[in-house]
Design a protein around this motif. Structure first.
Motif, PDB file in Angstrom:
ATOM      1  N   PRO A 138       0.810  -1.177  -0.110  1.00  0.00           N
ATOM      2  CA  PRO A 138      -0.073   0.088  -0.046  1.00  0.00           C
ATOM      3  C   PRO A 138       0.776   1.136  -0.053  1.00  0.00           C
ATOM      4  O   PRO A 138       0.643   2.173  -0.678  1.00  0.00           O
ATOM      5  CB  PRO A 138      -0.849  -0.062   1.209  1.00  0.00           C
ATOM      6  CG  PRO A 138      -0.978  -1.571   1.604  1.00  0.00           C
ATOM      7  CD  PRO A 138       0.372  -2.505   1.057  1.00  0.00           C
ATOM      8  N   ALA A 139       1.975   1.330   0.687  1.00  0.00           N
ATOM      9  CA  ALA A 139       2.690   2.408   0.894  1.00  0.00           C
ATOM     10  C   ALA A 139       3.289   2.706  -0.495  1.00  0.00           C
ATOM     11  O   ALA A 139       3.505   3.850  -1.038  1.00  0.00           O
ATOM     12  CB  ALA A 139       4.022   2.209   1.898  1.00  0.00           C
ATOM     13  N   LEU A 140       3.779   1.585  -1.306  1.00  0.00           N
ATOM     14  CA  LEU A 140       4.328   1.883  -2.555  1.00  0.00           C
ATOM     15  C   LEU A 140       3.385   2.070  -3.728  1.00  0.00           C
ATOM     16  O   LEU A 140       3.583   3.166  -4.529  1.00  0.00           O
ATOM     17  CB  LEU A 140       4.964   0.403  -3.248  1.00  0.00           C
ATOM     18  CG  LEU A 140       5.880   0.835  -4.457  1.00  0.00           C
ATOM     19  CD1 LEU A 140       6.755   1.728  -4.577  1.00  0.00           C
ATOM     20  CD2 LEU A 140       6.233  -0.951  -4.689  1.00  0.00           C
ATOM     21  N   PHE A 141       2.075   1.488  -3.328  1.00  0.00           N
ATOM     22  CA  PHE A 141       1.179   1.964  -4.211  1.00  0.00           C
ATOM     23  C   PHE A 141       0.752   3.482  -4.275  1.00  0.00           C
ATOM     24  O   PHE A 141       0.594   4.296  -5.158  1.00  0.00           O
ATOM     25  CB  PHE A 141      -0.159   1.226  -3.880  1.00  0.00           C
ATOM     26  CG  PHE A 141      -1.480   1.521  -4.623  1.00  0.00           C
ATOM     27  CD1 PHE A 141      -1.817   0.716  -5.886  1.00  0.00           C
ATOM     28  CD2 PHE A 141      -2.419   2.492  -4.090  1.00  0.00           C
ATOM     29  CE1 PHE A 141      -2.948   1.094  -6.638  1.00  0.00           C
ATOM     30  CE2 PHE A 141      -3.614   2.602  -4.619  1.00  0.00           C
ATOM     31  CZ  PHE A 141      -3.834   2.020  -6.191  1.00  0.00           C
ATOM     32  N   PHE A 142       0.607   4.016  -3.006  1.00  0.00           N
ATOM     33  CA  PHE A 142       0.190   5.545  -2.950  1.00  0.00           C
ATOM     34  C   PHE A 142       1.395   6.368  -3.277  1.00  0.00           C
ATOM     35  O   PHE A 142       1.108   7.500  -3.761  1.00  0.00           O
ATOM     36  CB  PHE A 142      -0.374   5.765  -1.323  1.00  0.00           C
ATOM     37  CG  PHE A 142      -1.613   5.243  -1.080  1.00  0.00           C
ATOM     38  CD1 PHE A 142      -2.718   6.095  -1.972  1.00  0.00           C
ATOM     39  CD2 PHE A 142      -1.678   4.274  -0.497  1.00  0.00           C
ATOM     40  CE1 PHE A 142      -4.262   5.362  -1.531  1.00  0.00           C
ATOM     41  CE2 PHE A 142      -3.111   3.711  -0.165  1.00  0.00           C
ATOM     42  CZ  PHE A 142      -4.163   4.272  -0.696  1.00  0.00           C
ATOM     43  N   ALA A 143       2.658   6.020  -2.838  1.00  0.00           N
ATOM     44  CA  ALA A 143       3.592   6.760  -3.290  1.00  0.00           C
ATOM     45  C   ALA A 143       3.650   6.888  -4.907  1.00  0.00           C
ATOM     46  O   ALA A 143       4.203   7.893  -5.344  1.00  0.00           O
ATOM     47  CB  ALA A 143       5.186   5.956  -2.813  1.00  0.00           C
ATOM     48  N   ASP A 144       3.512   5.807  -5.599  1.00  0.00           N
ATOM     49  CA  ASP A 144       3.464   5.957  -7.031  1.00  0.00           C
ATOM     50  C   ASP A 144       2.447   6.752  -7.488  1.00  0.00           C
ATOM     51  O   ASP A 144       2.605   7.648  -8.496  1.00  0.00           O
ATOM     52  CB  ASP A 144       3.033   4.477  -7.772  1.00  0.00           C
ATOM     53  CG  ASP A 144       4.220   3.424  -7.496  1.00  0.00           C
ATOM     54  OD1 ASP A 144       5.394   4.073  -7.322  1.00  0.00           O
ATOM     55  OD2 ASP A 144       3.926   2.299  -7.888  1.00  0.00           O
TER      56      ASP A 144
END
Length: 415
Positions: A138-144
């Motif tokens: 989720p962290a990487l998803f929202f960072a993208d």
């Protein structure tokens, strides 16, 4: 043509496009259970093929839901005056047309992305997770997402602001300058995308010295292809799906191999995949696509310049005070059938280019390793082995697996 007529034209275009896409999706879904071509009968184990069928059906249902929601939102914006309300909002923020346009499109695109966020999240963390593809967090998803918004603001906002400056300065002749700007930007991004944009999302490391690198370099030397930049991308941090691509030209050309590709394929299969990418370069496909894109952009901008000063465009989407940004949005909606046709042409040539690159790989390296790699990648990605011909015609930029295999077995039939 009155603004009311244009309004109904826009509504008709949107609905007809939805019906066309839905019809194609349904036709394609009806082919899911067709017998697998003889050449592909042993590609999947029975349990794997059942899984691939379920994956396709799940994505089909999800696609219908997603496109249906998008249709409702867009029609609601048109019918209930959403674009007019948004225009009034941006007019209250600033009296300057450039700032109004930036805020208008910024809020529009940001709002659309936020509305689609639950669907995107569900697809990634439920559907892709269920079928073993998702590796992102989720962290990487929202960072993208945040990085994507930043790039949209920087490049999209910058280009729009400059185009409006040209419009204010040159009037309807702005399209010449806008065309030159977008052409220069396209060439720049083609050259430096891998250097500037990819590192924001993925790590790129030079391929380590070893057997694979030696085989790649030997092949490149054999076909007279100068290749100094071979990189491995950590695609596995987002998905198990494998990929490889070629970017740039001249001194800036480079090959990128996903780490998942290296894990899934044998060395000779990886070299065959790279030979395919080299084929695109040797056949000038990258340059042809770039030139075609630039020419189409010029044509679109020229047609836009003929209609931009027509107040009916703004009125057609419910904006009472004609403006550049409202006319641009209305033109984009009206122009979508032309874009659909040009997209069909581009897809047709893209499929031909794929055949040509396959043939180049077969002739300069070997056909069988490429066939084996295509089969493995299709199995790994749970690809559709029986797509409907109409769906392929409208949507595929690459030929179906079975057509590529048959062409590789008889490469002289592809010109």
């Amino acid at each position: 043509m009155t603004s009311e007529t244009l309004f109904y034209c826009i509504l008709g275009i949107i609905v007809l496009h939805f019906l066309l896409e839905t019809t194609l999706d349904v036709l394609n879904a009806r082919k899911f259970s067709d017998p697998v071509p003889e050449e592909l009968e042993n590609l999947f184990e029975k349990s794997e093929y059942l899984k691939s069928q379920q994956y396709k059906k799940t994505n089909f249902r999800f696609g219908l839901l997603s496109s249906g929601i998008s249709l409702i939102v867009l029609l609601s914006m048109l019918i209930f005056g959403g674009f007019g309300w948004l225009d009034s909002l941006v007019a209250s923020i600033s009296p300057y047309p450039i700032i109004q346009a930036l805020v208008f499109f910024g809020l529009l695109l940001f709002g659309a992305d936020v509305l689609s966020l639950p669907m995107s999240y569900y697809h990634t963390f439920v559907i892709e997770e269920k079928f073993g593809f998702n590796k992102t967090t989720p962290a990487l998803f929202f960072a993208d997402k945040v990085k994507g918004w930043g790039l949209m603001l920087l490049f999209g906002g910058g280009l729009l602001a400059l185009i409006m400056v040209f419009y204010q300065w040159a009037g309807t002749d702005f399209w010449w300058y806008a065309w030159a700007l977008i052409a220069a930007f396209s060439v720049f991004m083609n050259l430096f995308y891998s250097k500037l944009i990819v590192p924001l999302f993925n790590k790129q490391e030079p391929l380590e010295a070893g057997s694979l690198k030696s085989r790649i370099e030997n092949y490149a030397q054999h076909v007279g292809f100068e290749l100094k930049n071979i990189f491995v991308i950590d695609g596995s941090k987002r998905s198990t799906k494998a990929n490889a691509y070629f970017s740039g030209f001249g001194r800036e050309k480079r090959v990128a191999l996903y780490d998942t590709l290296i894990e899934d394929l044998e060395e000779d299969e990886i070299v065959a995949v790279l030979a395919h990418e080299v084929g695109h370069y040797k056949k000038h496909h990258i340059l042809i696509n770039l030139c075609a894109s630039i020419l189409l952009t010029g044509l679109t901008l020229f047609i836009l310049s003929l209609f931009l000063n027509q107040p009916q465009l703004s009125l057609a989407i419910g904006v009472t005070t004609p403006s550049f940004h409202a006319s641009l949005l209305a033109f984009g909606l009206l122009y979508s059938p032309v874009s659909e046709v040009t997209g069909l042409v581009m897809n047709y040539f893209s499929r031909r280019f794929e055949f040509q690159a396959d043939r180049f790989a077969g002739e300069t390296y070997a056909a069988q390793p490429l066939i084996d790699s295509l089969k493995k990648l299709s199995r790994k990605n749970l690809s559709n082995l029986t797509p409907h011909s109409a769906y392929v015609f409208f949507n595929y930029s690459h030929p179906p697996l079975i057509e590529r295999i048959r062409a590789l077995h008889a490469p002289k039939t592809i010109r």
